[in-house]
Design an enzyme around this catalytic site. Structure first.
Site, PDB file in Angstrom:
ATOM      1  N   HIS A 269       0.831  -1.208   0.000  1.00  0.00           N
ATOM      2  CA  HIS A 269       0.000   0.000   0.000  1.00  0.00           C
ATOM      3  C   HIS A 269       0.868   1.261   0.000  1.00  0.00           C
ATOM      4  O   HIS A 269       0.716   2.144  -0.853  1.00  0.00           O
ATOM      5  CB  HIS A 269      -0.905  -0.026   1.238  1.00  0.00           C
ATOM      6  CG  HIS A 269      -1.861   1.119   1.340  1.00  0.00           C
ATOM      7  ND1 HIS A 269      -3.170   1.025   0.960  1.00  0.00           N
ATOM      8  CD2 HIS A 269      -1.679   2.393   1.765  1.00  0.00           C
ATOM      9  CE1 HIS A 269      -3.772   2.201   1.155  1.00  0.00           C
ATOM     10  NE2 HIS A 269      -2.888   3.051   1.653  1.00  0.00           N
ATOM     11  N   GLU A 270       1.794   1.330   0.924  1.00  0.00           N
ATOM     12  CA  GLU A 270       2.625   2.538   1.031  1.00  0.00           C
ATOM     13  C   GLU A 270       3.544   2.673  -0.188  1.00  0.00           C
ATOM     14  O   GLU A 270       3.782   3.787  -0.656  1.00  0.00           O
ATOM     15  CB  GLU A 270       3.430   2.536   2.336  1.00  0.00           C
ATOM     16  CG  GLU A 270       2.582   2.572   3.609  1.00  0.00           C
ATOM     17  CD  GLU A 270       1.561   3.717   3.655  1.00  0.00           C
ATOM     18  OE1 GLU A 270       1.836   4.799   3.108  1.00  0.00           O
ATOM     19  OE2 GLU A 270       0.474   3.514   4.244  1.00  0.00           O
ATOM     20  N   HIS A 273       1.650   4.427  -2.807  1.00  0.00           N
ATOM     21  CA  HIS A 273       1.681   5.880  -2.610  1.00  0.00           C
ATOM     22  C   HIS A 273       3.039   6.433  -3.052  1.00  0.00           C
ATOM     23  O   HIS A 273       3.130   7.474  -3.701  1.00  0.00           O
ATOM     24  CB  HIS A 273       1.496   6.228  -1.124  1.00  0.00           C
ATOM     25  CG  HIS A 273       0.079   6.153  -0.644  1.00  0.00           C
ATOM     26  ND1 HIS A 273      -0.941   6.882  -1.218  1.00  0.00           N
ATOM     27  CD2 HIS A 273      -0.496   5.473   0.388  1.00  0.00           C
ATOM     28  CE1 HIS A 273      -2.079   6.634  -0.565  1.00  0.00           C
ATOM     29  NE2 HIS A 273      -1.834   5.774   0.413  1.00  0.00           N
ATOM     30  N   GLU A 299      -5.032   7.557  -2.982  1.00  0.00           N
ATOM     31  CA  GLU A 299      -5.483   6.275  -2.446  1.00  0.00           C
ATOM     32  C   GLU A 299      -5.776   5.290  -3.579  1.00  0.00           C
ATOM     33  O   GLU A 299      -5.653   4.085  -3.393  1.00  0.00           O
ATOM     34  CB  GLU A 299      -6.723   6.523  -1.570  1.00  0.00           C
ATOM     35  CG  GLU A 299      -7.006   5.480  -0.522  1.00  0.00           C
ATOM     36  CD  GLU A 299      -5.907   5.295   0.525  1.00  0.00           C
ATOM     37  OE1 GLU A 299      -4.967   6.121   0.605  1.00  0.00           O
ATOM     38  OE2 GLU A 299      -5.977   4.299   1.257  1.00  0.00           O
TER      39      GLU A 299
HETATM   40 ZN    ZN Z   1      -3.246   5.142   1.882  1.00  0.00          ZN
END
Ligand code: ZN
Length: 506
Positions: A269-270, A273, A299
């Site tokens: 997830h990170e 980003h 997101e």
């Molecule tokens: Zn996030």
């Protein structure tokens, strides 16, 4: 250099200082979350406050106003002959200056003071499961947020003004409609899933070595294309991504021996980003445009990698041999199909951050509806716990037995983040719609993963989304990339296709 070029150059010089001070503050904060010795916290808070004070001074510097006046710029279209990027630069820097210059110092300080007290009150109220102790603080936060919104834009619905901070251009009414459609579609899917076979998953509850989790997480981040020469991975209590400069985009994660999936998916997830920030175009470096265009779009990038790629069958076909070798003691007898189904188990739960891909949006829809009603005065703070329980009963079929697992579970409202929650669900919707556009051009995503063409996936994201930074507002970006307005149908189609396979009818 003509007058217009000279004025824009002057604005860019101001912006460069603002951006650099922002990066310095981010570095101090990153260090605070990762390595700072505990006794250094007080001095660090003073350092951050000092830098942020300088940052604010630069943001409201009188030169901004005189240069905007010189250009005759008032937030509408830019002067003739100015290109797309400079136009976006004027739009964003004007918006920031106007907002910061308009809000009185008294209110900024009051909001900082009240939210810091309120956050502490929230933490102890949550611990003690005592909503009434938190209620007066929440009332104050809501009043201040409303006051702030009405100063920034006296003619707009305060909720829309707050929403605009996180998802520029979005409107509460439009999101309400999107979410109504989403809730109906998810409700149908959840019913089908609940009548299907539940996949076995007890092997996930065993301990998984943290060192090996870290090893695997790094391999996957590298596979995604996250550049460790322009970033790094560290540990923190709450995972986050932060940009300290054009060539310094850092991510953090956390590992728990007993929650192997949580660590792995927070890594992915990170890094999602991080890829967005690392992919911002060279011409935007060091400017206000070198950032994600909204939290929803940001997101969409993290969730695309986490869910659409990381929880897919082709991803696990590729990575399971290595993963199951690393954790042979737990997975020796588990085949890839069983593991894939376990990774995607769906179960209505009370806690947002633990929710699966299907039920997650319900948690957001509930918060969106409640925060909007609170801000509009249609719901009193006193009635919030009961309204929360009712919403969970209606949408998820479960009710928290206490407020700690109910309306006290998230920090957001206590620190004044009203209008922030919807961006989490918008991220899922954007991710699915972007995926469709990508597949129209490159063919099925599953084939790209299976054929080891993941570089093509990142290349597509770079070209269509990352490189543009904040040049396009989220709505415009969505139309440019997908040819359509944001539509929950893409996300529902994606979930229906995936989960009809994961949960075969019993
Ligand atoms: Zn996030």
């Amino acid at each position: 250099m003509n007058d217009i070029t000279a004025a824009i150059a002057g604005l860019k010089e101001l912006d460069e200082t603002v951006t650099r001070l922002g990066h310095v503050a981010a570095l101090l904060e990153w260090d605070q979350e990762t390595y700072l010795p505990e006794k250094a916290i007080e001095e660090r808070s003073n350092q951050v406050a000092m830098i942020m004070g300088l940052h604010h001074e630069k943001v409201v510097d009188p030169s901004w106003e005189s240069l905007f006046v010189e250009l005759g710029y008032d937030g509408g279209g830019g002067p003739d002959g100015v290109d797309e990027i400079d136009n976006a630069f004027l739009r964003e820097s004007y918006k920031r200056w106007k907002k910061k210059a308009k809000v009185p110092k008294r209110l900024v300080e009051e909001m900082a003071r009240v939210t810091s007290i309120s956050q502490a009150a929230w933490a102890s109220a949550r611990k003690a499961d005592d909503f009434t102790a938190f209620a007066p603080h929440l009332r104050k936060v809501l009043d201040l947020e409303k006051e702030y919104a009405l100063i920034v834009n006296p003619d707009a619905d305060p909720y829309d003004t707050l929403l605009d901070e996180y998802e520029p251009g979005a409107k509460g009414d439009e999101i309400a409609d999107l979410f109504d459609g989403l809730a109906a579609g998810l409700d149908d899917l959840l019913r089908k899933i609940q009548s299907g076979n539940r996949p076995p998953s007890s092997f996930l509850e065993k301990p998984y070595s943290v060192a090996k989790q870290n090893e695997f997480g790094k391999i996957v981040q590298q596979y995604m294309g996250y550049d460790t020469h322009r970033g790094r991975l560290d540990l923190s209590t709450h995972p986050f991504t932060t940009t300290l400069g054009p060539d310094d985009v850092r991510v953090t994660t956390r590992y728990d021996e007993n929650l192997v999936l949580s660590g792995l998916f927070s890594n992915i997830h990170e890094a999602g980003h991080g890829l967005y920030e690392q992919g911002v175009g060279r011409s935007l470096r060091g400017t206000i445009l070198a950032d994600g265009t909204s939290l929803g779009i940001h997101e969409s990038q993290s969730r695309f990698w986490e869910n659409v790629v990381g929880r897919s069958r082709p991803f696990w076909n590729k990575w399971y041999p290595e993963f199951s070798r690393l954790f042979a003691e737990n997975l020796e007898t588990v085949d890839v199909g069983t593991f894939y189904r376990a990774v995607n188990q769906v179960r209505p739960s009370l806690i947002r951050v633990e929710a699966d891909e299907v039920t997650y949006s319900f948690h957001i829809i509930i918060r969106f509806r409640l925060e909007r009603a609170l801000l509009a005065g249609d719901l009193t703070v006193e009635d919030l716990p009961e309204a929360w329980r009712e919403s969970y009963r209606d949408l998820l079929g479960i009710t928290p037995s206490n407020d700690a697992d109910g309306c006290l579970q998230d920090v957001h409202w206590s620190v004044g983040l009203i209008g922030y929650f919807p961006t989490y669900a918008l991220g899922n919707l954007y991710a699915a719609q972007f995926t469709r556009a990508m597949e129209n051009e490159l063919g099925p995503l599953g084939d790209l993963v299976a054929d080891d063409r993941i570089g093509k996936v990142l290349g597509w994201l770079r070209k269509n989304i990352h490189s543009h930074g904040r040049v396009y507002l989220p709505g415009e970006l969505c139309r440019r990339v997908t040819g359509a307005e944001l539509d929950p149908g893409y996300f529902l189609d994606y979930l229906n296709a995936k989960y009809s396979e994961v949960y075969q009818p019993s």
